[in-house]
Structure formats: structure tokens, C-alpha cells
Design an enzyme around this catalytic site. Structure first.
Site, PDB file in Angstrom:
ATOM      1  N   GLY A  13       0.831  -1.217   0.000  1.00 40.84           N
ATOM      2  CA  GLY A  13       0.000   0.000   0.000  1.00 40.84           C
ATOM      3  C   GLY A  13       0.857   1.255   0.000  1.00 40.84           C
ATOM      4  N   GLY A  16      -0.547   4.495  -1.381  1.00 40.34           N
ATOM      5  CA  GLY A  16      -1.789   4.997  -0.791  1.00 40.34           C
ATOM      6  C   GLY A  16      -1.552   6.259   0.030  1.00 40.34           C
ATOM      7  N   GLY A  19       0.839   5.501   2.826  1.00 39.60           N
ATOM      8  CA  GLY A  19       2.056   4.954   2.226  1.00 39.60           C
ATOM      9  C   GLY A  19       2.945   6.006   1.580  1.00 39.60           C
ATOM     10  N   TYR A 139     -14.647  -4.807   8.849  1.00 37.95           N
ATOM     11  CA  TYR A 139     -13.297  -4.276   8.643  1.00 37.95           C
ATOM     12  C   TYR A 139     -12.477  -4.371   9.945  1.00 37.95           C
ATOM     13  CZ  TYR A 139     -10.036  -0.220   8.158  1.00 37.95           C
ATOM     14  OH  TYR A 139      -8.946   0.622   8.147  1.00 37.95           O
ATOM     15  N   LYS A 143      -9.194  -6.984  10.804  1.00 37.63           N
ATOM     16  CA  LYS A 143      -7.865  -6.479  11.161  1.00 37.63           C
ATOM     17  C   LYS A 143      -7.444  -6.948  12.557  1.00 37.63           C
ATOM     18  CE  LYS A 143      -6.361  -3.335   8.201  1.00 37.63           C
ATOM     19  NZ  LYS A 143      -5.360  -2.306   8.091  1.00 37.63           N
ATOM     20  N   PRO A 166      -3.795   2.927  14.572  1.00 38.90           N
ATOM     21  CA  PRO A 166      -3.997   4.361  14.355  1.00 38.90           C
ATOM     22  C   PRO A 166      -5.468   4.742  14.452  1.00 38.90           C
ATOM     23  CG  PRO A 166      -2.874   3.328  12.480  1.00 38.90           C
ATOM     24  CD  PRO A 166      -3.449   2.243  13.332  1.00 38.90           C
ATOM     25  N   LEU A 169      -7.384   9.128  10.379  1.00 37.98           N
ATOM     26  CA  LEU A 169      -6.294   9.945   9.830  1.00 37.98           C
ATOM     27  C   LEU A 169      -6.835  10.993   8.862  1.00 37.98           C
ATOM     28  CD1 LEU A 169      -3.900   6.970   9.013  1.00 37.98           C
ATOM     29  CD2 LEU A 169      -3.972   8.339  11.098  1.00 37.98           C
ATOM     30  N   HIS A 182     -13.535   9.486   4.062  1.00 39.86           N
ATOM     31  CA  HIS A 182     -13.768   9.645   5.493  1.00 39.86           C
ATOM     32  C   HIS A 182     -14.312  11.054   5.747  1.00 39.86           C
ATOM     33  CE1 HIS A 182     -10.791   6.241   5.759  1.00 39.86           C
ATOM     34  NE2 HIS A 182     -11.723   5.833   6.591  1.00 39.86           N
ATOM     35  N   ARG A 217     -14.813  12.307  17.598  1.00 39.18           N
ATOM     36  CA  ARG A 217     -13.720  11.583  16.955  1.00 39.18           C
ATOM     37  C   ARG A 217     -12.400  12.223  17.344  1.00 39.18           C
ATOM     38  NH1 ARG A 217     -17.016   8.527  16.361  1.00 39.18           N
ATOM     39  NH2 ARG A 217     -17.851   7.467  14.546  1.00 39.18           N
TER      40      ARG A 217
HETATM   41  N1  LIG Z   1      -7.114   6.345   6.400  1.00 40.50           N
HETATM   42  C1  LIG Z   1      -7.397   6.248   7.703  1.00 40.50           C
HETATM   43  O1  LIG Z   1      -8.064   7.105   8.292  1.00 40.50           O
HETATM   44  C2  LIG Z   1      -6.869   5.071   8.503  1.00 40.50           C
HETATM   45  C3  LIG Z   1      -7.103   5.044   9.891  1.00 40.50           C
HETATM   46  C4  LIG Z   1      -6.613   3.980  10.636  1.00 40.50           C
HETATM   47  C5  LIG Z   1      -5.905   2.968  10.018  1.00 40.50           C
HETATM   48  N2  LIG Z   1      -5.686   3.018   8.678  1.00 40.50           N
HETATM   49  C6  LIG Z   1      -4.938   1.937   8.060  1.00 40.50           C
HETATM   50  O2  LIG Z   1      -3.811   2.492   7.410  1.00 40.50           O
HETATM   51  C7  LIG Z   1      -3.480   1.707   6.266  1.00 40.50           C
HETATM   52  C8  LIG Z   1      -3.344   2.590   5.053  1.00 40.50           C
HETATM   53  O3  LIG Z   1      -4.586   3.220   4.792  1.00 40.50           O
HETATM   54  P1  LIG Z   1      -4.743   4.319   3.629  1.00 40.50           P
HETATM   55  O4  LIG Z   1      -5.789   5.269   4.098  1.00 40.50           O
HETATM   56  O5  LIG Z   1      -3.409   4.790   3.220  1.00 40.50           O
HETATM   57  O6  LIG Z   1      -5.380   3.437   2.474  1.00 40.50           O
HETATM   58  P2  LIG Z   1      -5.408   3.734   0.883  1.00 40.50           P
HETATM   59  O7  LIG Z   1      -5.012   5.118   0.548  1.00 40.50           O
HETATM   60  O8  LIG Z   1      -6.731   3.226   0.403  1.00 40.50           O
HETATM   61  O9  LIG Z   1      -4.268   2.787   0.336  1.00 40.50           O
HETATM   62  C9  LIG Z   1      -4.401   1.416   0.464  1.00 40.50           C
HETATM   63  C10 LIG Z   1      -3.533   0.731  -0.552  1.00 40.50           C
HETATM   64  O10 LIG Z   1      -3.788  -0.666  -0.415  1.00 40.50           O
HETATM   65  C11 LIG Z   1      -3.468  -1.255  -1.640  1.00 40.50           C
HETATM   66  N3  LIG Z   1      -4.278  -2.453  -1.836  1.00 40.50           N
HETATM   67  C12 LIG Z   1      -5.612  -2.607  -1.712  1.00 40.50           C
HETATM   68  N4  LIG Z   1      -5.976  -3.841  -2.051  1.00 40.50           N
HETATM   69  C13 LIG Z   1      -4.845  -4.495  -2.411  1.00 40.50           C
HETATM   70  C14 LIG Z   1      -4.565  -5.806  -2.885  1.00 40.50           C
HETATM   71  N5  LIG Z   1      -5.542  -6.705  -3.062  1.00 40.50           N
HETATM   72  N6  LIG Z   1      -3.267  -6.138  -3.151  1.00 40.50           N
HETATM   73  C15 LIG Z   1      -2.281  -5.229  -2.999  1.00 40.50           C
HETATM   74  N7  LIG Z   1      -2.480  -3.976  -2.540  1.00 40.50           N
HETATM   75  C16 LIG Z   1      -3.758  -3.620  -2.270  1.00 40.50           C
HETATM   76  C17 LIG Z   1      -3.737  -0.244  -2.741  1.00 40.50           C
HETATM   77  O11 LIG Z   1      -2.632  -0.321  -3.605  1.00 40.50           O
HETATM   78  P3  LIG Z   1      -2.689   0.063  -5.177  1.00 40.50           P
HETATM   79  O12 LIG Z   1      -2.782   1.564  -5.195  1.00 40.50           O
HETATM   80  O13 LIG Z   1      -1.423  -0.439  -5.712  1.00 40.50           O
HETATM   81  O14 LIG Z   1      -3.924  -0.578  -5.734  1.00 40.50           O
HETATM   82  C18 LIG Z   1      -3.831   1.095  -1.991  1.00 40.50           C
HETATM   83  O15 LIG Z   1      -2.879   2.030  -2.452  1.00 40.50           O
HETATM   84  C19 LIG Z   1      -4.574   0.658   6.144  1.00 40.50           C
HETATM   85  O16 LIG Z   1      -4.091  -0.562   6.656  1.00 40.50           O
HETATM   86  C20 LIG Z   1      -5.700   1.195   6.988  1.00 40.50           C
HETATM   87  O17 LIG Z   1      -6.486   0.162   7.513  1.00 40.50           O
HETATM   88  C21 LIG Z   1      -6.142   4.054   7.888  1.00 40.50           C
END
Ligand SMILES: NC(=O)c1ccc[n+]([C@@H]2O[C@H](COP(=O)([O-])OP(=O)(O)OC[C@H]3O[C@@H](n4cnc5c(N)ncnc54)[C@H](OP(=O)(O)O)[C@@H]3O)[C@@H](O)[C@H]2O)c1
Length: 322
Positions: A13, A16, A19, A139, A143, A166, A169, A182, A217
Site C-alpha cells: 500500500g 496509498g 504509504g 473491517y 484487522k 492508528p 487519519l 472519510h 472523533r
Molecule cells: N485512512 C485512515 O483514516 C486510517 C485510519 C486507521 C488505520 N488506517 C490503516 O492504514 C493503512 C493505510 O490506509 P490508507 O488510508 O493509506 O489506504 P489507501 O489510501 O486506500 O491505500 C491502500 C492501498 O492498499 C493497496 N491495496 C488494496 N488492495 C490491495 C490488494 N488486493 N493487493 C495489494 N495492494 C492492495 C492499494 O494499492 P494500489 O494503489 O497499488 O492498488 C492502496 O494504495 C490501512 O491498513 C488502513 O487500515 C487508515
């Protein structure tokens, strides 16, 4: 303490929202062996693809960010997909990397794993004291199951997996698509659009927000989160999960009024209680992170929102020029 510059780090990721920030920070530190494979090349739901990926990059550290994520609407529309993919990606990675002699695995979990009614501030020891809020339970539970897997693998195989939790975010590069976003990007977009549309201005635009405005939140700026993940990767070796949060709790009503002010939107807003509220309150106790690896968030909500709004406005201006 692990010297990350010496390691072969694979970030799933990595393209993302979290990331991008994390990988930029790792590059800034001088990490040259940094791998960010995309889902189009390695679908982590496919066990054989995961094995191929590990053989191709031979990482010593994996930071697992890849996930199917979204706001309440996206969670309600995809409960099966969110449960399956989030669980299976983690299971595949942990099991396959166990066979390779990996030095460390960092699982990024979520505040959605906490029980619906957790005493505030949420302490890691309360994680199993109830079922999560219904809209994000598939979800959150998927996890949370990976935490059990990591603890079991540590006990049986000596596998060094750590688990971070976390809170919600926000920040630059967040998802501003109203169907899946979100709450913060959704509010920013709605207020900015309401302030810019000529017809909306003429008729006195009213922004509609979900729920009744009462839930609270906590929000963590994405760069602070990335710093927390890096600090934990370097320094934390424990089996116990660790919260990453800002410690600042805000109600949806106060958040809406803050974002309206910071975007300069003239629009009024209303809450529609026909949409779900989600979890009633969320705010984490972050003392374990500070004790275990000396991390605490440094960006205030006001500063983080200003930076996020400025970034989004610059993106819109850029798109307008194209
Ligand atoms: N955003 C929040 O508020 C938040 C809060 C708490 C925890 N988190 C955690 O933080 C982490 C990152 O979240 P984010 O918001 O950065 O998510 P995001 O922007 O949606 O990015 C997630 C990435 O996961 C990859 N992905 C999805 N399905 C996949 C698959 N089948 N195989 C390989 N890669 C896959 C995608 O890669 P590609 O672009 O290459 O498709 C995407 O870039 C997650 O684990 C999430 O649960 C997020």
C-alpha cells in the site's frame, strides 16, 4: 533499535494515502532498499502472488499498509469485501513471510477494531471487551484477527510481528471522493464546493452532513502517523498492540464549524440523522506509544486542517488549469 537504512523494506500500500508519506520519510532518511509493489503486479489476496513478491524483493522488514478502507458509506456497501480482503491479505503476508526468516513485520490496524462502547480514552487492554460498532465491524474484526495471528506466530515460531492501532487519519493525499471518503475530506470538499458554486451561493447553500452531529472523533495528521509507524518499526519489539493518536477529541458539530471557518465557506450546514452516526465516541490513550518508543503526535488539529485544506485547494486549482 533497527537501523532502517541498512534494511530491505517492503511497504504494501506504499502508493496509498499513508504509504506516500511514510515512503517519502523513509527515502528522506536515506533508505535506498525500499520496495513499494502495486496491487496490479502483486494482488495480496492471492497467496501465490505474495510468495512471488517476497521472492522478488527479499525484504528484511515488511510494513503492511495495504487495505480496503473507506468511510461509513463504503463500509456499509462492502462488508464482505472489506472483511475478506483485509483478513486474507494479512494472513497471506504473515504466513508466507514466516517462511523467509523476516526480521520484522509491522501490521497497521485500526481504531475500528475497538468495541462500540469503549471507555474513553481507549486503552489497548480494552480491545477485546466488546463487539465493534456495526457499520465498521467487518473491517475492524478482520484487522483485529491479524493481531491474534501475530501473537500466535510469535509464541509458536518466534515471528517478530508488531501491531499498531492508528485513529482516524487526515491530511494531504487523502481520498476526497464523496462515495468512499472519510469525514474530514468529505466535509472539506462539501464546504469548498458549496462556497464556489454560483447557483448554490445564490440560493444560500446548505451543506448536508451525516448523522446528528453528536459523535466525537479523534484525528491524527497523516505525517504524525507515518512518524509513529517509523518509530515503532525501529524501536518496538512487543507483542502488545499500540495506539497511535493525537489525544484530541472533537465532536462532529465542532469539526463542521471549524472546517467551515477554515475553508472560508459562507454556506450553512445541517446534520441529517437519517444517516448513521457510527461509533458514539473515539479518543485513544496514547501513553503506551510514548513509553515504548517515545512517539507522540505534534500537529494540532487546526494546523493539520489548514495544511489539508491548502493542499486540496491547490489540487483543485491544478485540475482546473488542465
Ligand atoms: N485512512 C485512515 O483514516 C486510517 C485510519 C486507521 C488505520 N488506517 C490503516 O492504514 C493503512 C493505510 O490506509 P490508507 O488510508 O493509506 O489506504 P489507501 O489510501 O486506500 O491505500 C491502500 C492501498 O492498499 C493497496 N491495496 C488494496 N488492495 C490491495 C490488494 N488486493 N493487493 C495489494 N495492494 C492492495 C492499494 O494499492 P494500489 O494503489 O497499488 O492498488 C492502496 O494504495 C490501512 O491498513 C488502513 O487500515 C487508515
Amino acid at each position: 533499535m533497527i537501523d532502517l537504512v541498512q534494511e530491505r523494506i517492503l511497504v504494501t500500500g506504499g502508493a496509498g494515502f499513508v504509504g506516500r508519506q511514510l515512503c517519502d520519510m523513509l527515502r528522506d532518511r536515506g533508505c535506498k532498499n525500499l520496495f513499494t509493489p502495486r496491487s496490479a503486479d502483486y494482488d495480496l489476496v492471492d497467496r501465490a502472488a505474495v510468495a512471488r513478491m517476497l521472492a522478488a524483493f527479499n525484504p528484511s522488514i515488511i510494513i503492511h499498509l495495504a487495505a480496503k478502507v473507506g468511510g461509513i458509506g463504503a463500509n456499509r456497501e462492502n462488508p464482505g469485501l472489506y472483511f475478506h480482503d483485509n483478513l486474507v491479505m494479512g494472513v497471506n503476508l504473515i504466513e508466507e513471510s514466516r517462511k523467509t526468516g523476516l526480521k520484522k513485520f509491522v501490521q497497521v490496524g485500526t481504531v475500528c477494531a475497538y468495541p462500540k462502547f469503549t471507555p474513553v480514552p481507549f486503552r489497548e487492554d480494552d480491545l477485546w471487551n466488546g463487539f465493534p460498532e456495526e457499520t465498521n465491524a467487518p473491517y475492524g474484526v478482520a484487522k483485529k484477527a491479524l493481531l491474534v495471528m501475530l501473537q500466535a506466530y510469535r509464541a509458536q515460531y518466534g515471528y517478530n510481528g508488531i501491531y499498531l492501532l492508528p485513529v482516524n487519519l487526515y491530511g494531504p493525499w487523502d481520498n476526497f471522493d464523496l462515495k468512499t471518503s472519510h469525514v474530514i475530506p468529505a466535509m472539506i470538499r462539501k464546504f469548498i464546493e458549496a462556497g464556489q458554486e454560483p447557483q448554490a451561493q445564490a440560493r444560500g447553500a446548505v451543506v448536508e452532513l451525516w448523522g446528528d452531529g453528536s459523535p466525537t472523533r479523534e484525528f491524527l495528521y497523516v505525517r504524525d502517523c507515518a512518524q509513529g509507524i517509523i518509530a515503532a518499526t525501529e524501536q518496538y519489539e512487543g507483542a502488545a498492540p499500540v495506539n497511535l493518536g493525537s489525544g484530541q477529541e472533537v465532536s462532529m458539530k465542532d469539526l463542521a464549524s471549524k472546517i467551515r471557518e477554515l475553508t472560508g465557506a459562507k454556506a450553512d450546514y445541517t446534520f441529517n440523522p437519517n444517516y448513521p452516526n457510527g461509533q458514539p465516541r473515539r479518543c485513544l490513550d496514547t501513553s503506551r506509544a510514548e513509553e515504548a518508543f517515545g512517539w507522540r503526535a505534534s500537529t494540532t488539529l487546526d494546523d493539520g486542517l489548514k495544511q489539508t485544506i491548502a493542499w486540496y485547494q491547490a489540487q483543485r486549482a491544478e485540475q482546473g488549469r488542465r
